[in-house]
Design an enzyme around this catalytic site. Structure first.
Site, short mmCIF file in Angstrom:
data_model
loop_
_atom_site.label_atom_id
_atom_site.label_comp_id
_atom_site.label_asym_id
_atom_site.label_seq_id
_atom_site.Cartn_x
_atom_site.Cartn_y
_atom_site.Cartn_z
N GLU A 159 0.84 -1.21 0.00
CA GLU A 159 0.00 0.00 0.00
C GLU A 159 0.87 1.25 0.00
OE1 GLU A 159 -3.15 0.22 -1.21
OE2 GLU A 159 -3.59 -1.29 0.31
N THR A 166 2.94 1.94 -2.12
CA THR A 166 4.26 1.62 -2.67
C THR A 166 4.34 1.91 -4.16
OG1 THR A 166 3.42 -0.63 -2.80
CG2 THR A 166 4.96 -0.16 -1.01
N ALA A 209 -15.27 3.19 -2.31
CA ALA A 209 -15.00 2.30 -1.18
C ALA A 209 -13.56 1.83 -1.16
CB ALA A 209 -15.94 1.10 -1.24
N GLY A 210 -12.71 2.49 -1.95
CA GLY A 210 -11.32 2.06 -2.03
C GLY A 210 -11.16 0.79 -2.84
N ASP A 243 -4.09 0.53 -9.60
CA ASP A 243 -5.50 0.21 -9.84
C ASP A 243 -5.75 -0.27 -11.27
OD1 ASP A 243 -5.64 1.24 -7.32
OD2 ASP A 243 -6.69 3.08 -7.88
P1 ADP Z 1 -12.96 4.33 -5.94
O1 ADP Z 1 -12.15 4.24 -7.20
O2 ADP Z 1 -12.21 3.82 -4.76
O3 ADP Z 1 -14.30 3.69 -6.04
P2 ADP Z 1 -12.83 7.10 -6.58
O4 ADP Z 1 -13.20 8.32 -5.84
O5 ADP Z 1 -11.46 6.96 -7.12
O6 ADP Z 1 -13.20 5.87 -5.64
O7 ADP Z 1 -13.79 6.91 -7.82
C1 ADP Z 1 -15.18 7.00 -7.65
C2 ADP Z 1 -15.76 7.85 -8.77
O8 ADP Z 1 -15.70 7.11 -10.02
C3 ADP Z 1 -17.20 8.18 -8.59
O9 ADP Z 1 -17.36 9.32 -7.78
C4 ADP Z 1 -17.64 8.45 -10.02
O10 ADP Z 1 -17.21 9.73 -10.44
C5 ADP Z 1 -16.83 7.44 -10.78
N1 ADP Z 1 -17.58 6.18 -11.00
C6 ADP Z 1 -17.24 4.94 -10.59
N2 ADP Z 1 -18.15 4.02 -10.99
C7 ADP Z 1 -19.09 4.69 -11.67
C8 ADP Z 1 -20.32 4.32 -12.36
N3 ADP Z 1 -20.74 3.06 -12.40
N4 ADP Z 1 -21.01 5.29 -12.95
C9 ADP Z 1 -20.62 6.57 -12.92
N5 ADP Z 1 -19.50 6.98 -12.29
C10 ADP Z 1 -18.74 6.07 -11.68
MG MG Z 2 -10.35 5.30 -7.61
#
Ligand code: ADP
Ligand code: MG
Length: 374
Positions: free
Chosen positions: A31, A33, A118-119, A167
Site C-alpha cells: 500500500e 508503494t 469504497a477504495g 488500480d
Molecule cells: P474508488 O475508485 O475507490 O471507487 P474514486 O473516488 O477513485 O473511488 O472513484 C469513484 C468515482 O468514479 C465516482 O465518484 C464516479 O465519479 C466514478 N464512478 C465509478 N463508478 C461509476 C459508475 N458506475 N457510474 C458513474 N461513475 C462512476
Molecule cells: Mg479510484
C-alpha cells in the site's frame, strides 16, 4: 439480449458494437508503494463495471451511466472541461488521442456493481472497461500494460486525480484465482496463485462506508514526503532505500520511509509464501502492514482500525486496511468456518462505537478486463 445492450439501444437509438467489462480490485498488500516505484499485489474483485460502447464517425461523444444521473454530450473534450464522473471516461478517449490513436466519436453506457468510493477502484474499473473497448473497437490490440498507462493518464491528467499505476494494472492484468505481483519500476507482472477456498479460507472485504475528506490532501502530502525522503537519502525512489539507510532520517520522514521500505519487503515475503502454497501464513504480514500504515504512514482511521481489531479478535488470521486510507475498505483473511463470527464481531464493534453499519462480503480472485459476448 443483454439488458445493458437493450438499455443502450433505447437511449442512443442503435445497438452497441459490444460490451466490455473491467473489475474493481482489492490490494492484498503493497500500500502506497506504487508511487515509490515499488511492489504491489492486488486481486481482481468479482464485481465488474460494464461498458456498452459504439464508435461513431462524427466526433460526437455521448456518455451515460445507470449509476449516475448526469452524463456528457459534446465533442473533443479537453482536461478540465468535463465535470463529474464523465471525466474518467472522456479522459480515456483523450488519452488515446494524445497517444496518437484518434477516437472518431463515441457512445457509452455504463453499468456497474463495483462499490463506488469504497477504495475498491470503481474509477479504474470505469476507465479500463472503456480503454479495452477502444483498443478493440479501433483494432489497436494494445497490450494490457499500454492500456493501464492510458487509463492512468486519463485519471491523472484529465480527471485530475493523482494515483499510481496499481488500480489500472490490477483491473486489466489480474487473472482468476491469482494475485498479480507488479513491480512498478520494471512493469514486470507475475501471476501468483491465490486460491483461498482450496485452503479452507475466505477473504472478507469490510467496506466501512467511511470517507474522510482529508484523503486527497493527505495522499498528496504522503507522496511529497516520500519524494523528500528519497532526495535526502540520495536515491531516485524509496524503492531503492534499505532499512540501514533509514538511520539517516528522523521524525516524520523516517516514519513515512520506514513504511515504504518494510511494506515492499512484506510484499516480497507474501509472494514467497503464496508460491509455497502457504496462504494462511500471509496473515501476520497483512496485520503488520496495517500497523505500519496506521502508526508510521498515518493513513488509517478509527473505522478501519476498528474493523481490523474486531476481525483479528474474532479469529481472522490477518487483517489490514486496503486502498489509500482515511476510509474505504479493510480486508481480513478468515478460516471459512469463522466468516460469520468475524462479520458479527465487526458489526458489533461498529455499532458500539456509533459508526454506520459496514458492508461485508467475501471475494475470490476474479478475471481482469475482458470483452463480454452478448
Ligand atoms: P474508488 O475508485 O475507490 O471507487 P474514486 O473516488 O477513485 O473511488 O472513484 C469513484 C468515482 O468514479 C465516482 O465518484 C464516479 O465519479 C466514478 N464512478 C465509478 N463508478 C461509476 C459508475 N458506475 N457510474 C458513474 N461513475 C462512476
Ligand atoms: Mg479510484
Amino acid at each position: 439480449m443483454d439488458t445493458l445492450a437493450a438499455d443502450f439501444a433505447d437511449r442512443f437509438g442503435s445497438d452497441p458494437d459490444g460490451i466490455w467489462a473491467a473489475p474493481g480490485r482489492v490490494n492484498l498488500i503493497g500500500e502506497h508503494t506504487d508511487y515509490n516505484d515499488g511492489f504491489v499485489l492486488p486481486i481482481a474483485l468479482p464485481h465488474l463495471t460494464r461498458a456498452a460502447v459504439a464508435l461513431r464517425p462524427d466526433g460526437r461523444i455521448r456518455l451515460a451511466s445507470l449509476q449516475a444521473p448526469d452524463g456528457f454530450d459534446g465533442a473533443a473534450p479537453t482536461p478540465g472541461s468535463v465535470p463529474g464522473w464523465s471525466r474518467y471516461v472522456a479522459g480515456v478517449g483523450w488519452a488515446f488521442g494524445e497517444a496518437g490513436h484518434r477516437v472518431p466519436g463515441l457512445d457509452v453506457l455504463i453499468d456497474s456493481n463495483v462499490p463506488v468510493g469504497a477504495g475498491l477502484s470503481s474509477s479504474a474499473a470505469l476507465e479500463c472497461s472503456v480503454a479495452l473497448a477502444l483498443s478493440d473497437g479501433l483494432g489497436l490490440a494494445l497490450s494490457r500494460a499500454e492500456l493501464a498507462h492510458l487509463a492512468q493518464r486519463a485519471e491523472n491528467d484529465f480527471a485530475g486525480v493523482p494515483t499510481g499505476l496499481l488500480d489500472q494494472t490490477a483491473s486489466l492484468g489480474c487473472t482468476a484465482e491469482h494475485a498479480l505481483f507488479l513491480d512498478v519500476r520494471s512493469g514486470a507482472v507475475e501471476q501468483v496463485p491465490f486460491d483461498v477456498r482450496r485452503n479452507g479460507l475466505a477473504l472478507l472485504v469490510i467496506n466501512t462506508l467511511a470517507h474522510h475528506d482529508l484523503a486527497d490532501g493527505q495522499y498528496a502530502a504522503r507522496r511529497k514526503s516520500c519524494e523528500e525522503a528519497a532526495r535526502r537519502l540520495g536515491v531516485p525512489f524509496l524503492r531503492d532505500a534499505t532499512l540501514d539507510d533509514l538511520g539517516r532520517l528522523d521524525g516524520e520522514l523516517l516514519q513515512r520511509a520506514r513504511h515504504i521500505v518494510t511494506e515492499n519487503q512484506r510484499v516480497l515475503d507474501v509472494v514467497d509464501l503464496l508460491h509455497q502454497g502457504a496462504v494462511a501464513g500471509i496473515g501476520p504480514l497483512l496485520t503488520a502492514s496495517h500497523a505500519s500504515l496506521r502508526d508510521d504512514y498515518e493513513v488509517s482511521c478509527a473505522e478501519l482500525d476498528a474493523a481490523v481489531d474486531a476481525a483479528l479478535r474474532a479469529g481472522a488470521l490477518g487483517a489490514r486496511m486496503t486502498g489509500g486510507g482515511f476510509g474505504g475498505s479493510a480486508i481480513a483473511l478468515v478460516p471459512v468456518g469463522s466468516v460469520s463470527l468475524v462479520e458479527d464481531a465487526v458489526a458489533d464493534a461498529f455499532s458500539k462505537k456509533g459508526f454506520r453499519a459496514p458492508e461485508c462480503f467475501t471475494v475470490e480472485a476474479g478475471p481482469g478486463a475482458h470483452r463480454q459476448h452478448v
